[in-house]
Design an enzyme around this catalytic site. Structure first.
Site, PDB file in Angstrom:
ATOM      1  N   GLY A  41       6.945   0.407   5.122  1.00  0.00           N
ATOM      2  CA  GLY A  41       7.895  -0.423   4.086  1.00  0.00           C
ATOM      3  C   GLY A  41       7.895   0.105   2.526  1.00  0.00           C
ATOM      4  O   GLY A  41       8.678   0.251   1.750  1.00  0.00           O
ATOM      5  N   CYS A  42       6.524   0.432   2.498  1.00  0.00           N
ATOM      6  CA  CYS A  42       6.218   0.642   0.918  1.00  0.00           C
ATOM      7  C   CYS A  42       7.022   2.037   0.580  1.00  0.00           C
ATOM      8  O   CYS A  42       7.416   2.447  -0.657  1.00  0.00           O
ATOM      9  CB  CYS A  42       4.754   0.714   0.648  1.00  0.00           C
ATOM     10  N   ASN A  43       6.648   3.002   1.662  1.00  0.00           N
ATOM     11  CA  ASN A  43       7.363   4.465   1.550  1.00  0.00           C
ATOM     12  C   ASN A  43       8.655   4.159   1.131  1.00  0.00           C
ATOM     13  O   ASN A  43       9.410   5.029   0.332  1.00  0.00           O
ATOM     14  CB  ASN A  43       7.154   5.250   2.800  1.00  0.00           C
ATOM     15  N   SER A  94       0.921  -1.221  -0.133  1.00  0.00           N
ATOM     16  CA  SER A  94      -0.037   0.001   0.083  1.00  0.00           C
ATOM     17  C   SER A  94       0.990   1.220   0.055  1.00  0.00           C
ATOM     18  O   SER A  94       1.983   1.183   0.768  1.00  0.00           O
ATOM     19  CB  SER A  94      -0.747   0.065   1.257  1.00  0.00           C
ATOM     20  N   ALA A 113       9.483   2.819  -2.314  1.00  0.00           N
ATOM     21  CA  ALA A 113       9.404   3.854  -3.396  1.00  0.00           C
ATOM     22  C   ALA A 113      10.363   5.015  -3.350  1.00  0.00           C
ATOM     23  O   ALA A 113      11.046   5.292  -4.561  1.00  0.00           O
ATOM     24  CB  ALA A 113       7.853   4.627  -3.100  1.00  0.00           C
TER      25      ALA A 113
END
Length: 199
Positions: A68-70, A63, A73
Protein backbone atom coordinates in the site's frame (compact mmCIF):
# COMPACT_ATOMS: atom_id res chain seq x y z
CA UNK A 1 -7.08 -22.00 3.13
CA UNK A 2 -7.79 -20.94 6.70
CA UNK A 3 -4.10 -20.27 7.26
CA UNK A 4 -4.00 -18.06 4.15
CA UNK A 5 -7.01 -16.08 5.36
CA UNK A 6 -5.46 -15.58 8.80
CA UNK A 7 -2.11 -14.47 7.35
CA UNK A 8 -3.85 -12.14 4.89
CA UNK A 9 -5.88 -10.63 7.71
CA UNK A 10 -2.75 -10.00 9.79
CA UNK A 11 -0.94 -8.36 6.88
CA UNK A 12 -3.98 -6.26 6.05
CA UNK A 13 -4.13 -5.16 9.66
CA UNK A 14 -0.50 -4.10 9.60
CA UNK A 15 -0.49 -2.14 6.40
CA UNK A 16 -4.05 -0.84 6.08
CA UNK A 17 -4.17 0.82 9.47
CA UNK A 18 -6.96 3.39 9.67
CA UNK A 19 -7.13 6.61 11.62
CA UNK A 20 -8.13 5.55 15.12
CA UNK A 21 -7.11 8.42 17.35
CA UNK A 22 -5.56 11.05 15.10
CA UNK A 23 -5.61 14.77 15.81
CA UNK A 24 -8.73 16.43 14.43
CA UNK A 25 -9.53 19.31 12.10
CA UNK A 26 -8.80 22.64 13.77
CA UNK A 27 -6.12 21.26 16.10
CA UNK A 28 -2.68 22.85 16.10
CA UNK A 29 -0.27 20.59 14.20
CA UNK A 30 2.73 19.61 16.33
CA UNK A 31 5.89 21.09 14.88
CA UNK A 32 8.72 18.71 14.10
CA UNK A 33 12.26 18.64 12.76
CA UNK A 34 13.85 15.47 11.46
CA UNK A 35 16.05 13.96 8.78
CA UNK A 36 14.35 13.57 5.43
CA UNK A 37 15.40 12.45 1.99
CA UNK A 38 14.68 13.90 -1.43
CA UNK A 39 15.85 12.00 -4.50
CA UNK A 40 18.33 9.99 -2.46
CA UNK A 41 19.88 12.90 -0.58
CA UNK A 42 19.26 13.49 3.11
CA UNK A 43 18.59 16.92 4.62
CA UNK A 44 17.11 18.48 7.75
CA UNK A 45 13.35 18.98 7.37
CA UNK A 46 11.44 21.51 9.46
CA UNK A 47 7.63 21.67 9.34
CA UNK A 48 7.73 25.27 10.54
CA UNK A 49 9.99 26.26 7.65
CA UNK A 50 7.90 24.34 5.11
CA UNK A 51 4.73 26.13 6.28
CA UNK A 52 6.29 29.48 5.35
CA UNK A 53 5.73 28.48 1.71
CA UNK A 54 2.06 27.52 2.18
CA UNK A 55 0.01 24.45 3.14
CA UNK A 56 1.84 21.20 3.88
CA UNK A 57 0.48 17.71 3.30
CA UNK A 58 1.99 15.51 6.02
CA UNK A 59 1.26 11.89 5.27
CA UNK A 60 2.14 9.12 7.69
CA UNK A 61 2.52 5.63 6.24
CA UNK A 62 3.57 2.25 7.71
CA UNK A 63 6.74 1.45 5.74
CA UNK A 64 8.70 2.06 2.57
CA UNK A 65 8.66 -0.83 0.13
CA UNK A 66 5.37 -2.38 1.22
CA UNK A 67 2.31 -2.84 -0.98
CA UNK A 68 0.00 0.00 0.00
CA UNK A 69 2.82 2.40 0.77
CA UNK A 70 4.34 1.82 -2.65
CA UNK A 71 1.00 2.65 -4.27
CA UNK A 72 0.59 5.76 -2.13
CA UNK A 73 4.09 7.07 -2.85
CA UNK A 74 3.66 6.45 -6.58
CA UNK A 75 0.28 8.23 -6.58
CA UNK A 76 1.69 11.23 -4.71
CA UNK A 77 4.57 11.38 -7.22
CA UNK A 78 2.18 11.23 -10.17
CA UNK A 79 0.11 14.07 -8.70
CA UNK A 80 3.01 16.16 -7.40
CA UNK A 81 2.52 18.91 -9.99
CA UNK A 82 -1.15 19.26 -9.03
CA UNK A 83 -0.23 19.68 -5.36
CA UNK A 84 2.44 22.23 -6.32
CA UNK A 85 -0.06 24.11 -8.49
CA UNK A 86 -2.32 24.33 -5.44
CA UNK A 87 0.60 25.82 -3.48
CA UNK A 88 1.12 22.77 -1.26
CA UNK A 89 4.24 20.89 -0.17
CA UNK A 90 4.19 17.11 0.42
CA UNK A 91 6.18 15.30 3.12
CA UNK A 92 5.85 11.59 3.84
CA UNK A 93 6.69 10.32 7.34
CA UNK A 94 7.44 6.76 8.46
CA UNK A 95 9.52 4.91 11.03
CA UNK A 96 12.01 3.86 8.33
CA UNK A 97 15.67 4.71 8.77
CA UNK A 98 17.07 7.54 6.68
CA UNK A 99 19.15 4.97 4.79
CA UNK A 100 16.01 3.13 3.63
CA UNK A 101 14.37 6.43 2.76
CA UNK A 102 17.34 7.58 0.68
CA UNK A 103 16.68 4.57 -1.53
CA UNK A 104 12.88 4.91 -1.49
CA UNK A 105 12.88 8.64 -2.23
CA UNK A 106 14.95 8.18 -5.38
CA UNK A 107 13.17 5.04 -6.61
CA UNK A 108 11.58 5.91 -10.00
CA UNK A 109 8.68 3.52 -9.29
CA UNK A 110 7.65 5.23 -6.06
CA UNK A 111 8.70 8.70 -4.80
CA UNK A 112 10.70 9.24 -8.00
CA UNK A 113 12.53 12.22 -6.53
CA UNK A 114 9.32 14.28 -6.61
CA UNK A 115 8.83 14.87 -2.86
CA UNK A 116 10.71 14.17 0.39
CA UNK A 117 10.08 11.41 2.90
CA UNK A 118 11.07 11.88 6.54
CA UNK A 119 12.45 9.46 9.12
CA UNK A 120 10.57 9.10 12.40
CA UNK A 121 12.64 6.38 14.06
CA UNK A 122 10.86 5.32 17.24
CA UNK A 123 7.58 6.97 16.18
CA UNK A 124 7.86 10.13 18.27
CA UNK A 125 6.41 12.37 15.54
CA UNK A 126 3.56 9.97 14.76
CA UNK A 127 2.67 9.73 18.45
CA UNK A 128 2.63 13.54 18.74
CA UNK A 129 -0.16 13.45 16.10
CA UNK A 130 -2.04 10.90 18.26
CA UNK A 131 -1.45 8.12 15.76
CA UNK A 132 -1.23 4.45 16.71
CA UNK A 133 2.33 3.11 16.42
CA UNK A 134 2.75 -0.66 16.38
CA UNK A 135 5.89 -2.61 17.13
CA UNK A 136 7.96 -4.32 14.47
CA UNK A 137 6.87 -7.81 13.46
CA UNK A 138 9.65 -10.39 13.46
CA UNK A 139 10.29 -11.90 10.04
CA UNK A 140 8.15 -9.38 8.13
CA UNK A 141 9.80 -8.58 4.79
CA UNK A 142 9.29 -5.72 2.36
CA UNK A 143 8.58 -6.03 -1.37
CA UNK A 144 12.32 -6.21 -2.04
CA UNK A 145 12.72 -9.20 0.25
CA UNK A 146 14.48 -7.28 3.04
CA UNK A 147 13.40 -7.73 6.66
CA UNK A 148 11.60 -4.74 8.15
CA UNK A 149 13.15 -3.91 11.51
CA UNK A 150 11.01 -0.95 12.53
CA UNK A 151 7.51 -0.27 13.85
CA UNK A 152 4.54 1.02 11.88
CA UNK A 153 2.48 4.19 12.17
CA UNK A 154 -1.11 4.12 10.96
CA UNK A 155 -1.77 5.51 7.48
CA UNK A 156 -3.15 9.00 8.03
CA UNK A 157 -2.71 12.26 6.13
CA UNK A 158 -2.96 15.75 7.59
CA UNK A 159 -3.54 18.90 5.55
CA UNK A 160 -1.87 21.69 7.52
CA UNK A 161 -2.49 25.35 6.73
CA UNK A 162 0.21 28.01 6.74
CA UNK A 163 -0.88 29.10 10.24
CA UNK A 164 0.00 25.64 11.56
CA UNK A 165 -3.52 24.27 12.01
CA UNK A 166 -4.94 21.02 10.68
CA UNK A 167 -7.62 21.80 8.11
CA UNK A 168 -8.43 18.18 7.30
CA UNK A 169 -7.46 14.66 8.35
CA UNK A 170 -7.67 11.78 5.87
CA UNK A 171 -7.60 8.19 7.12
CA UNK A 172 -9.38 4.87 6.84
CA UNK A 173 -9.33 4.80 3.02
CA UNK A 174 -7.21 3.04 0.41
CA UNK A 175 -3.72 4.45 -0.25
CA UNK A 176 -4.66 5.85 -3.69
CA UNK A 177 -7.91 7.37 -2.40
CA UNK A 178 -5.96 8.90 0.48
CA UNK A 179 -3.93 10.87 -2.08
CA UNK A 180 -7.03 11.86 -4.07
CA UNK A 181 -8.79 13.16 -0.97
CA UNK A 182 -5.68 15.06 0.14
CA UNK A 183 -5.46 16.72 -3.27
CA UNK A 184 -9.14 17.66 -3.22
CA UNK A 185 -8.68 19.15 0.24
CA UNK A 186 -5.67 21.24 -0.78
CA UNK A 187 -7.40 22.46 -3.93
CA UNK A 188 -10.47 23.52 -1.94
CA UNK A 189 -8.32 25.23 0.64
CA UNK A 190 -6.15 27.17 -1.79
CA UNK A 191 -9.03 28.07 -4.12
CA UNK A 192 -10.99 29.48 -1.19
CA UNK A 193 -8.04 31.69 -0.24
CA UNK A 194 -7.08 32.55 -3.80
CA UNK A 195 -3.71 30.86 -3.42
CA UNK A 196 -3.88 28.56 -6.41
CA UNK A 197 -0.98 29.03 -8.81
CA UNK A 198 -1.36 29.00 -12.55
CA UNK A 199 0.36 26.03 -14.22
Amino acid sequence: MKRFIVISSVLLGLFSLSALAALKDGDVAPDFKTQASLNGKSFDFSLKDALKKGPVVVYFYPSAYTGGCNVQAHTFAENHDKFAAAGATIIGVSLDSIERLNEFSADPDYCAGKFPVASDVGGKIAKSYDLVVRDATTGKKDTKGKEIDHGFAERTTFIITADGKISETVGGVTPALNVDKALESVQRLTAAKGLAKKP
